[in-house]
Design a protein around this motif. Sequence first.
Motif, short mmCIF file in Angstrom:
data_model
loop_
_atom_site.label_atom_id
_atom_site.label_comp_id
_atom_site.label_asym_id
_atom_site.label_seq_id
_atom_site.Cartn_x
_atom_site.Cartn_y
_atom_site.Cartn_z
N MET A 195 0.82 -1.21 0.00
CA MET A 195 0.00 0.00 0.00
C MET A 195 0.85 1.26 0.00
O MET A 195 0.50 2.26 -0.63
CB MET A 195 -0.95 0.00 1.19
CG MET A 195 -2.12 -0.92 1.02
SD MET A 195 -3.23 -0.78 2.43
CE MET A 195 -4.55 -1.84 1.90
N LEU A 196 1.99 1.24 0.70
CA LEU A 196 2.90 2.39 0.68
C LEU A 196 3.47 2.62 -0.71
O LEU A 196 3.60 3.77 -1.16
CB LEU A 196 4.03 2.20 1.69
CG LEU A 196 3.68 2.47 3.14
CD1 LEU A 196 4.84 2.06 4.05
CD2 LEU A 196 3.32 3.92 3.35
N ILE B 142 2.02 1.73 -3.53
CA ILE B 142 0.90 2.24 -4.34
C ILE B 142 0.69 3.72 -4.07
O ILE B 142 0.50 4.52 -4.99
CB ILE B 142 -0.39 1.43 -4.07
CG1 ILE B 142 -0.28 0.05 -4.71
CG2 ILE B 142 -1.62 2.17 -4.60
CD1 ILE B 142 -1.44 -0.87 -4.41
N ASP B 143 0.75 4.12 -2.80
CA ASP B 143 0.58 5.53 -2.45
C ASP B 143 1.70 6.38 -3.05
O ASP B 143 1.47 7.49 -3.52
CB ASP B 143 0.55 5.70 -0.93
CG ASP B 143 0.21 7.11 -0.52
OD1 ASP B 143 -0.81 7.63 -1.00
OD2 ASP B 143 0.97 7.69 0.28
N ASP B 144 2.92 5.85 -3.05
CA ASP B 144 4.06 6.58 -3.62
C ASP B 144 3.93 6.73 -5.14
O ASP B 144 4.33 7.74 -5.70
CB ASP B 144 5.35 5.86 -3.26
CG ASP B 144 6.58 6.68 -3.57
OD1 ASP B 144 6.58 7.88 -3.23
OD2 ASP B 144 7.54 6.13 -4.15
N THR C 266 1.09 6.85 -6.81
CA THR C 266 -0.10 7.62 -7.17
C THR C 266 0.28 9.09 -7.31
O THR C 266 0.95 9.65 -6.45
CB THR C 266 -1.19 7.47 -6.09
OG1 THR C 266 -1.50 6.08 -5.98
CG2 THR C 266 -2.44 8.22 -6.47
N ALA D 1 0.93 2.14 -10.53
CA ALA D 1 0.39 1.55 -9.30
C ALA D 1 -0.58 0.41 -9.60
O ALA D 1 -0.78 -0.47 -8.77
CB ALA D 1 -0.30 2.63 -8.46
N THR E 15 -5.60 5.94 -7.38
CA THR E 15 -5.28 4.56 -6.97
C THR E 15 -5.13 4.43 -5.46
O THR E 15 -5.67 3.50 -4.86
CB THR E 15 -3.99 4.08 -7.66
OG1 THR E 15 -4.09 4.32 -9.06
CG2 THR E 15 -3.78 2.60 -7.45
N SER E 16 -4.44 5.37 -4.83
CA SER E 16 -4.26 5.27 -3.38
C SER E 16 -5.55 5.54 -2.63
O SER E 16 -5.67 5.18 -1.46
CB SER E 16 -3.16 6.23 -2.90
OG SER E 16 -3.58 7.56 -3.07
N ASN F 275 -5.84 1.88 0.51
CA ASN F 275 -5.13 2.64 1.54
C ASN F 275 -5.35 2.01 2.91
O ASN F 275 -6.07 1.02 3.06
CB ASN F 275 -5.55 4.11 1.52
CG ASN F 275 -7.03 4.28 1.76
OD1 ASN F 275 -7.63 3.56 2.54
ND2 ASN F 275 -7.63 5.24 1.08
#
Length: 192
Positions: A52-53, A55-57, A59, A73, A157-158, A162
């Motif tokens: 998830m981190l 993916i967040d990065d 996004t 992502a 995406t995030s 999340n």
Amino acid sequence: MDGYMIAIMLACFFLLIKPFRYFLNLFLGNDQPLLYKFSHIIGLVILILFIMLIIDDLTLQPIQKLASNQNAALYLVSPLMMVLAIYMTSLFLFAKEFLLLVKKYKPVIVPVLLFTSVFSIMELINKSSELFSTLGGTPEQPGSTIHELPWINAYTTSLFFNGHLFIFLTSLTILCAYPFLSQKEARDYTIN
């Protein structure tokens, strides 16, 4: 959907069959101590949060311009969903066993889990409204930054993958384990 995405989905599916069987055997059997099973749950949590981190990065922030229609992502969404399936199945089986030990705390556990579920959903709604207002609207609204893009795109995406969603799914999984605790299991259960 391009060929790379399909290849990643298939590879993840075949690579995760054996771990899924391992976790099912581990959590269905009573031969392992509860602490050993808990350590596996923690390992899955760490893996999910790590994905998830990333993916967040990957996004994009609303102020960044989309260079192409590619969303890096998205390549992590399929592995995340499959690991989440393993986690939720394992957590459900673990929760059934653990809740038998702490069933006298049920009056406290259930409201806490309900509050956590509602709080995480409210945070998801708040985050999504902030993001869509920053982007100028949803993908269906003309004039928005993400107009005519799919709902899961490089900017959102995030939002769909999340920590708040993870907390909601965890709370919901534990809450769903409660009805499966039969009185017979509670009487017959012995601590390993």
